[in-house]
Enzyme design. Structure first.
Site, PDB file in Angstrom:
ATOM      1  N   LEU A 137      10.249 -48.837  20.339  1.00  0.00           N
ATOM      2  CA  LEU A 137      10.368 -48.337  21.718  1.00  0.00           C
ATOM      3  C   LEU A 137       8.978 -48.136  22.332  1.00  0.00           C
ATOM      4  CD1 LEU A 137      12.186 -47.045  24.015  1.00  0.00           C
ATOM      5  CD2 LEU A 137      11.822 -44.847  22.866  1.00  0.00           C
TER       6      LEU A 137
ATOM      7  N   PRO B 100       1.744 -49.191  24.276  1.00  0.00           N
ATOM      8  CA  PRO B 100       0.444 -48.580  24.560  1.00  0.00           C
ATOM      9  C   PRO B 100       0.482 -47.718  25.829  1.00  0.00           C
ATOM     10  CG  PRO B 100       0.176 -50.892  23.963  1.00  0.00           C
ATOM     11  CD  PRO B 100       1.646 -50.640  24.014  1.00  0.00           C
TER      12      PRO B 100
ATOM     13  N   THR C 138       6.744 -46.702  13.022  1.00  0.00           N
ATOM     14  CA  THR C 138       6.987 -46.283  11.637  1.00  0.00           C
ATOM     15  C   THR C 138       7.803 -47.372  10.928  1.00  0.00           C
ATOM     16  OG1 THR C 138       7.047 -43.984  12.353  1.00  0.00           O
ATOM     17  CG2 THR C 138       8.018 -44.460  10.199  1.00  0.00           C
TER      18      THR C 138
ATOM     19  N   GLU D 231       8.928 -38.825  17.850  1.00  0.00           N
ATOM     20  CA  GLU D 231      10.311 -38.668  18.351  1.00  0.00           C
ATOM     21  C   GLU D 231      10.395 -37.619  19.477  1.00  0.00           C
ATOM     22  OE1 GLU D 231      13.494 -39.382  15.751  1.00  0.00           O
ATOM     23  OE2 GLU D 231      12.234 -40.348  14.254  1.00  0.00           O
TER      24      GLU D 231
ATOM     25  N   THR E  59       7.309 -35.284  21.823  1.00  0.00           N
ATOM     26  CA  THR E  59       6.397 -34.157  21.574  1.00  0.00           C
ATOM     27  C   THR E  59       7.103 -32.821  21.848  1.00  0.00           C
ATOM     28  OG1 THR E  59       5.689 -34.187  23.879  1.00  0.00           O
ATOM     29  CG2 THR E  59       4.388 -35.531  22.333  1.00  0.00           C
ATOM     30  N   SER E  60       6.455 -31.737  21.438  1.00  0.00           N
ATOM     31  CA  SER E  60       7.027 -30.409  21.738  1.00  0.00           C
ATOM     32  C   SER E  60       7.182 -30.223  23.246  1.00  0.00           C
ATOM     33  CB  SER E  60       6.120 -29.305  21.193  1.00  0.00           C
ATOM     34  OG  SER E  60       6.239 -29.246  19.793  1.00  0.00           O
TER      35      SER E  60
HETATM   36  N1  CAA Z   1      21.576 -39.255  25.893  1.00  0.00           N
HETATM   37  C1  CAA Z   1      22.196 -40.139  26.732  1.00  0.00           C
HETATM   38  N2  CAA Z   1      21.681 -40.469  27.954  1.00  0.00           N
HETATM   39  C2  CAA Z   1      20.511 -39.908  28.304  1.00  0.00           C
HETATM   40  C3  CAA Z   1      19.826 -39.002  27.474  1.00  0.00           C
HETATM   41  C4  CAA Z   1      20.407 -38.682  26.221  1.00  0.00           C
HETATM   42  N3  CAA Z   1      19.801 -37.825  25.389  1.00  0.00           N
HETATM   43  N4  CAA Z   1      18.679 -38.614  28.101  1.00  0.00           N
HETATM   44  C5  CAA Z   1      18.664 -39.234  29.297  1.00  0.00           C
HETATM   45  N5  CAA Z   1      19.775 -40.025  29.421  1.00  0.00           N
HETATM   46  C6  CAA Z   1      20.146 -40.842  30.579  1.00  0.00           C
HETATM   47  C7  CAA Z   1      20.315 -39.951  31.804  1.00  0.00           C
HETATM   48  O1  CAA Z   1      21.629 -39.422  31.885  1.00  0.00           O
HETATM   49  C8  CAA Z   1      20.008 -40.925  32.923  1.00  0.00           C
HETATM   50  O2  CAA Z   1      21.116 -41.760  33.171  1.00  0.00           O
HETATM   51  P1  CAA Z   1      22.021 -41.643  34.516  1.00  0.00           P
HETATM   52  O3  CAA Z   1      21.072 -41.832  35.662  1.00  0.00           O
HETATM   53  O4  CAA Z   1      23.042 -42.702  34.347  1.00  0.00           O
HETATM   54  O5  CAA Z   1      22.597 -40.238  34.481  1.00  0.00           O
HETATM   55  C9  CAA Z   1      18.934 -41.811  32.329  1.00  0.00           C
HETATM   56  O6  CAA Z   1      19.069 -41.719  30.918  1.00  0.00           O
HETATM   57  C10 CAA Z   1      17.539 -41.419  32.761  1.00  0.00           C
HETATM   58  O7  CAA Z   1      17.334 -40.077  32.351  1.00  0.00           O
HETATM   59  P2  CAA Z   1      16.084 -39.219  32.830  1.00  0.00           P
HETATM   60  O8  CAA Z   1      15.962 -39.323  34.322  1.00  0.00           O
HETATM   61  O9  CAA Z   1      16.192 -37.867  32.220  1.00  0.00           O
HETATM   62  O10 CAA Z   1      14.872 -40.062  32.190  1.00  0.00           O
HETATM   63  P3  CAA Z   1      13.302 -39.815  32.221  1.00  0.00           P
HETATM   64  O11 CAA Z   1      12.644 -41.102  32.470  1.00  0.00           O
HETATM   65  O12 CAA Z   1      12.995 -38.654  33.103  1.00  0.00           O
HETATM   66  O13 CAA Z   1      12.969 -39.465  30.682  1.00  0.00           O
HETATM   67  C11 CAA Z   1      12.564 -38.038  28.786  1.00  0.00           C
HETATM   68  C12 CAA Z   1      13.441 -38.387  30.010  1.00  0.00           C
HETATM   69  C13 CAA Z   1      13.322 -36.900  28.115  1.00  0.00           C
HETATM   70  C14 CAA Z   1      11.175 -37.605  29.144  1.00  0.00           C
HETATM   71  C15 CAA Z   1      12.509 -39.280  27.839  1.00  0.00           C
HETATM   72  O14 CAA Z   1      11.700 -40.301  28.387  1.00  0.00           O
HETATM   73  C16 CAA Z   1      11.989 -38.936  26.462  1.00  0.00           C
HETATM   74  O15 CAA Z   1      12.742 -38.440  25.629  1.00  0.00           O
HETATM   75  N6  CAA Z   1      10.695 -39.237  26.197  1.00  0.00           N
HETATM   76  C17 CAA Z   1      10.141 -39.128  24.849  1.00  0.00           C
HETATM   77  C18 CAA Z   1      10.197 -40.456  24.162  1.00  0.00           C
HETATM   78  C19 CAA Z   1      10.231 -40.324  22.684  1.00  0.00           C
HETATM   79  O16 CAA Z   1      10.825 -39.420  22.121  1.00  0.00           O
HETATM   80  N7  CAA Z   1       9.625 -41.284  22.002  1.00  0.00           N
HETATM   81  C20 CAA Z   1       9.669 -41.340  20.585  1.00  0.00           C
HETATM   82  C21 CAA Z   1       9.359 -42.705  20.119  1.00  0.00           C
HETATM   83  S1  CAA Z   1      10.185 -43.166  18.647  1.00  0.00           S
HETATM   84  C22 CAA Z   1       9.364 -42.465  17.364  1.00  0.00           C
HETATM   85  O17 CAA Z   1       8.532 -41.619  17.497  1.00  0.00           O
HETATM   86  C23 CAA Z   1       9.837 -42.952  16.050  1.00  0.00           C
HETATM   87  C24 CAA Z   1       8.927 -42.765  14.913  1.00  0.00           C
HETATM   88  O18 CAA Z   1       7.971 -43.438  14.762  1.00  0.00           O
HETATM   89  C25 CAA Z   1       9.269 -41.770  13.872  1.00  0.00           C
END
Ligand code: CAA
Length: 381
Positions: free
Chosen positions: A125, A128, A158, A363, A365-366
């Protein structure tokens, strides 16, 4: 309210602890120091069903509940956080979304070998320029006949050095914002797919973190997961489950550090007595034990919510936020109890201290967890 593990869960915990002590612990320090991906350990974990803990048996998994999954990740992370996150990514970030979103043919072809541990998965996902703001990703997927052609780069992946299959997120049209994001299952031997070198990190150094590059990579439309535009929802709902895994990992790291500190405090003598007899050390131990229980209970609560509810976004974010911050405090105090010995590599506690740090970052940040929690308490409760 009943908060106790059932017999099956207790037996699983014992069995995984034995495996962790006999197989994982002896190499944990070395694989961290050298940045070696524990291929053989993951093969053995697969034989025990730990690569697809909550996947039904018909799809190659162990068919266990989500609390059991947390016990697995906690027990493995208690001795080696790298091995913990490798398993967590395969379970929660790859098997889980395929179970929920893939069609029957995709489940047979991809989920089954991933859950059985014949193949290893990664979750592609982050880019950069798209970390916390995941919706701004720039990898493109252009439809061409029966295929999509993917171009772009992913970072901090990962398992990326060793994965056989990636769950890739790309946009079919950047102008659509999150509504263009689409998910694809991509075998690592697809022409145009390549991975970079192993990234040496502060902690979890054996988890095969790397960049991925996709150059004119042709992916059959049959490997698209869900419909065009479903990708962001798939990624976010997957991360809800992933965050429970990271909370369990943080609890495991903290538990490992706590046990080291408890033992050391009873063995180490200063001023003619064991340091555990000093009130200052006792207060540290009391805080650590209490915070650990709180983190574990929030994690189990989130696991229960995932088992029983359609949405568990709030519970997962709360568990991940609290448990990851708790792991910073607990590992820090564990190191402090060890004094100068805690700062040298011979003792495990400095590894726990380094490993805990990432749980506040990956996954989500805080700060992102707080955004999610605030959104739920203000607008969705
Ligand atoms: N479940 C289902 N749908 C969701 C959801 C969820 N948890 N969160 C948001 N959505 C949906 C919303 O309902 C919305 O859809 P609708 O318009 O149809 O209602 C759509 O997604 C957009 O939602 P937002 O407007 O809330 O989206 P946003 O762009 O503002 O982003 C955010 C929200 C919480 C900041 C999100 O971008 C986020 O979680 N960012 C962090 C990313 C992350 O965790 N990355 C980790 C990478 S993977 C990793 O780290 C793995 C590893 O190596 C171990």
């Amino acid at each position: 309210m009943h908060i106790e593990l059932n017999e099956e869960q207790k037996l699983l915990r014992e069995e995984v602890r034995r495996f962790a002590e006999e197989v994982v612990r002896p190499i944990a320090k070395e694989i961290d120091a050298k940045g070696v991906f524990p291929v053989d350990t993951i093969r053995q974990a697969a034989e025990m069903g730990l690569t697809g803990v909550s996947v039904p048996e018909e799809y190659g998994g162990a068919g266990m509940d989500v609390v059991s999954y947390c016990l697995v990740i906690e027990e493995i992370s208690r001795v080696c956080a790298s091995t913990g996150v490798i398993l967590s990514v395969n379970n929660s970030l790859v098997c889980d979304p395929l179970l929920k979103w893939a069609n029957e043919e995709q489940k047979r072809s991809f989920l089954k070998p991933l859950a059985a541990g014949e193949k290893l998965g990664c979750f592609a996902l982050t880019e950069p320029g798209a970390g916390s703001d995941a919706a701004s990703l720039r990898t493109t997927a252009r439809r061409d006949g029966d295929d999509y052609v993917l171009d772009g780069n992913k970072v901090f992946i990962t398992n990326g050095t060793n994965a056989d299959i990636a769950l890739v997120f790309a946009t079919v049209d950047p102008a659509l914002g999150y509504k263009g994001i689409t998910a694809f299952i991509v075998p690592a031997d697809t022409p145009g797919y390549s991975h970079g070198i192993h990234e040496y990190k502060l902690g979890v150094n054996a988890s095969g973190t790397t960049e991925l590059a996709f150059e004119s990579m042709r992916v059959p439309a049959s490997q698209r997961v869900g419909e065009e535009g479903d990708g962001f929802r798939i990624a976010m709902s997957t991360l809800d489950g992933g965050r429970i895994g990271i909370a369990a990992q943080a609890v495991g790291i903290a538990q490992g550090a706590f046990e080291e500190a408890l033992k050391y405090s009873q063995e180490r003598e200063q001023f003619g007595t064991a340091i555990s007899s000093f009130q200052a050390i006792q207060h540290y131990l009391a805080d650590m034990a209490t915070e650990l229980d709180a983190g574990r209970l929030l994690t189990w609560k989130a696991a229960w919510a995932k088992e029983n509810r359609k949405r568990f976004t709030l519970e997962a974010a709360q568990a991940k936020l609290f448990a990851s911050e708790m792991a910073q405090h607990v590992t820090n105090k564990a190191l402090q109890i060890h004094g100068g010995y805690g700062y040298i590599r011979e003792y495990n506690v400095e590894r726990y201290f380094r490993d805990a740090r990432i749980t506040e970052i990956y996954e989500g940040t805080s700060e992102i967890q707080k955004m999610v929690i605030a959104d739920w308490v203000l607008n969705k409760s």
